[in-house]
Design a protein around this motif. Structure first.
Motif, mmCIF file in Angstrom:
data_model
loop_
_atom_site.group_PDB
_atom_site.id
_atom_site.type_symbol
_atom_site.label_atom_id
_atom_site.label_comp_id
_atom_site.label_asym_id
_atom_site.label_seq_id
_atom_site.Cartn_x
_atom_site.Cartn_y
_atom_site.Cartn_z
ATOM 1 N N ALA A 45 42.557 47.057 31.320
ATOM 2 C CA ALA A 45 41.430 46.142 31.441
ATOM 3 C C ALA A 45 40.294 46.674 30.587
ATOM 4 O O ALA A 45 40.228 47.871 30.302
ATOM 5 N N ALA A 46 39.386 45.766 30.212
ATOM 6 C CA ALA A 46 38.237 46.167 29.405
ATOM 7 C C ALA A 46 37.046 45.302 29.777
ATOM 8 O O ALA A 46 37.213 44.168 30.272
ATOM 9 N N ILE A 47 35.858 45.850 29.543
ATOM 10 C CA ILE A 47 34.641 45.125 29.870
ATOM 11 C C ILE A 47 33.615 45.389 28.790
ATOM 12 O O ILE A 47 33.476 46.521 28.305
ATOM 13 N N SER A 48 32.882 44.346 28.396
ATOM 14 C CA SER A 48 31.929 44.491 27.307
ATOM 15 C C SER A 48 30.658 45.179 27.779
ATOM 16 O O SER A 48 30.404 45.318 28.975
ATOM 17 N N TRP A 49 29.865 45.596 26.803
ATOM 18 C CA TRP A 49 28.595 46.264 27.090
ATOM 19 C C TRP A 49 27.519 45.264 27.484
ATOM 20 O O TRP A 49 26.699 45.532 28.341
ATOM 21 N N ASP A 51 27.529 41.372 28.059
ATOM 22 C CA ASP A 51 27.580 40.278 29.029
ATOM 23 C C ASP A 51 28.659 40.465 30.085
ATOM 24 O O ASP A 51 28.955 39.548 30.846
ATOM 25 N N SER A 52 29.239 41.666 30.122
ATOM 26 C CA SER A 52 30.282 41.979 31.107
ATOM 27 C C SER A 52 31.488 41.048 31.013
ATOM 28 O O SER A 52 32.168 40.810 32.011
ATOM 29 N N SER A 53 31.738 40.526 29.820
ATOM 30 C CA SER A 53 33.007 39.816 29.622
ATOM 31 C C SER A 53 34.148 40.784 29.881
ATOM 32 O O SER A 53 34.038 41.981 29.611
ATOM 33 N N THR A 54 35.251 40.242 30.389
ATOM 34 C CA THR A 54 36.368 41.110 30.762
ATOM 35 C C THR A 54 37.669 40.670 30.110
ATOM 36 O O THR A 54 37.841 39.519 29.716
ATOM 37 N N TYR A 55 38.572 41.625 30.026
ATOM 38 C CA TYR A 55 39.935 41.392 29.534
ATOM 39 C C TYR A 55 40.892 42.075 30.498
ATOM 40 O O TYR A 55 40.606 43.175 30.995
ATOM 41 N N TYR A 56 42.028 41.430 30.740
ATOM 42 C CA TYR A 56 43.072 42.029 31.574
ATOM 43 C C TYR A 56 44.422 41.888 30.893
ATOM 44 O O TYR A 56 44.745 40.828 30.335
ATOM 45 N N ALA A 57 45.198 42.948 30.960
ATOM 46 C CA ALA A 57 46.580 42.852 30.529
ATOM 47 C C ALA A 57 47.323 41.910 31.475
ATOM 48 O O ALA A 57 46.998 41.832 32.669
ATOM 49 N N PHE A 59 50.076 42.130 32.920
ATOM 50 C CA PHE A 59 50.775 42.735 34.045
ATOM 51 C C PHE A 59 49.853 43.111 35.199
ATOM 52 O O PHE A 59 50.317 43.541 36.259
ATOM 53 N N VAL A 60 48.525 42.958 35.040
ATOM 54 C CA VAL A 60 47.611 43.259 36.148
ATOM 55 C C VAL A 60 46.755 42.064 36.555
ATOM 56 O O VAL A 60 45.990 42.146 37.510
ATOM 57 N N LYS A 61 46.881 40.966 35.843
ATOM 58 C CA LYS A 61 46.056 39.797 36.150
ATOM 59 C C LYS A 61 46.282 39.350 37.589
ATOM 60 O O LYS A 61 47.412 39.250 38.058
ATOM 61 N N GLY A 62 45.179 39.109 38.271
ATOM 62 C CA GLY A 62 45.258 38.678 39.660
ATOM 63 C C GLY A 62 45.344 39.817 40.656
ATOM 64 O O GLY A 62 45.235 39.591 41.870
ATOM 65 N N ARG A 63 45.558 41.036 40.163
ATOM 66 C CA ARG A 63 45.671 42.194 41.059
ATOM 67 C C ARG A 63 44.558 43.210 40.841
ATOM 68 O O ARG A 63 44.106 43.844 41.786
ATOM 69 N N PHE A 64 44.156 43.408 39.602
ATOM 70 C CA PHE A 64 43.144 44.410 39.266
ATOM 71 C C PHE A 64 41.849 43.722 38.863
ATOM 72 O O PHE A 64 41.866 42.632 38.264
ATOM 73 N N THR A 65 40.726 44.383 39.145
ATOM 74 C CA THR A 65 39.419 43.882 38.747
ATOM 75 C C THR A 65 38.601 45.014 38.146
ATOM 76 O O THR A 65 38.454 46.064 38.778
ATOM 77 N N ILE A 66 38.080 44.780 36.952
ATOM 78 C CA ILE A 66 37.196 45.750 36.317
ATOM 79 C C ILE A 66 35.758 45.275 36.518
ATOM 80 O O ILE A 66 35.466 44.078 36.444
ATOM 81 N N SER A 67 34.876 46.217 36.789
ATOM 82 C CA SER A 67 33.468 45.879 36.972
ATOM 83 C C SER A 67 32.620 47.065 36.539
ATOM 84 O O SER A 67 33.144 48.159 36.315
ATOM 85 N N ARG A 68 31.315 46.834 36.427
ATOM 86 C CA ARG A 68 30.444 47.920 36.016
ATOM 87 C C ARG A 68 29.141 47.886 36.793
ATOM 88 O O ARG A 68 28.686 46.833 37.208
ATOM 89 N N ASP A 69 28.562 49.050 36.965
ATOM 90 C CA ASP A 69 27.242 49.205 37.564
ATOM 91 C C ASP A 69 26.387 49.905 36.512
ATOM 92 O O ASP A 69 26.486 51.117 36.330
ATOM 93 N N ASP A 70 25.575 49.125 35.834
ATOM 94 C CA ASP A 70 24.815 49.689 34.716
ATOM 95 C C ASP A 70 23.730 50.657 35.178
ATOM 96 O O ASP A 70 23.327 51.543 34.430
ATOM 97 N N VAL A 75 31.866 52.476 35.564
ATOM 98 C CA VAL A 75 32.799 51.356 35.540
ATOM 99 C C VAL A 75 33.872 51.611 36.586
ATOM 100 O O VAL A 75 34.241 52.762 36.847
ATOM 101 N N TYR A 76 34.327 50.529 37.198
ATOM 102 C CA TYR A 76 35.297 50.621 38.277
ATOM 103 C C TYR A 76 36.548 49.826 37.923
ATOM 104 O O TYR A 76 36.501 48.858 37.164
ATOM 105 N N LEU A 77 37.651 50.244 38.507
ATOM 106 C CA LEU A 77 38.881 49.474 38.433
ATOM 107 C C LEU A 77 39.424 49.359 39.853
ATOM 108 O O LEU A 77 39.926 50.345 40.401
ATOM 109 N N GLN A 78 39.260 48.186 40.427
ATOM 110 C CA GLN A 78 39.811 47.925 41.750
ATOM 111 C C GLN A 78 41.243 47.456 41.573
ATOM 112 O O GLN A 78 41.499 46.462 40.889
ATOM 113 N N MET A 79 42.160 48.170 42.195
ATOM 114 C CA MET A 79 43.580 47.884 42.037
ATOM 115 C C MET A 79 44.156 47.488 43.381
ATOM 116 O O MET A 79 44.178 48.308 44.313
#
Length: 120
Positions: A45-49, A51-57, A59-70, A75-79
């Protein structure tokens, strides 16, 4: 010197959850990658600097969430719903590109890795 400090890995049963954290010394676009023994390092997963746009592979879509606390430069990865095939060494990475990136070579700084093991 950019520092990335990961935490949160461990052993969990299939179907369980883990949350990975990565504390950075500054604010960057960030990504999570994983590498299993004998395999290449893949983006998870990836997240921009900006606007916090995100990308997911796929194989993890719907299961993992990337987020950030500036405020914390973290940055977090909830799995969730983890599967045995998610077992790998997970790395966070930072890129000086402002937008999210998905290739290993596009990242400038890497953490030491945190092991995630999912038992069946």
């Amino acid at each position: 010197q950019v520092q990335l400090v990961e935490s949160g890995g461990g052993l969990v049963q299939a179907g369980g959850s883990l949350r990975l954290s990565c504390a950075a010394s500054a604010r960057y676009a960030m990504g999570w990658f994983r590498q299993a023994p004998g395999k290449e390092r893949d983006v998870v997963a990836a997240i921009s600097w900006s606007d916090s746009s995100t990308y997911y592979a796929d194989f993890v879509k719907g299961r993992f969430t990337i987020s950030r606390d500036d405020a914390k430069n973290t940055v977090y990865l909830q799995m969730n719903n983890l599967k045995p095939e998610d077992t790998a060494l997970y790395y966070c990475a930072a890129t000086e590109y402002g937008s999210m990136r998905t290739k290993v070579y596009e990242y400038d700084y890497w953490g030491q890795g945190t092991q995630v093991t999912v038992s069946s």
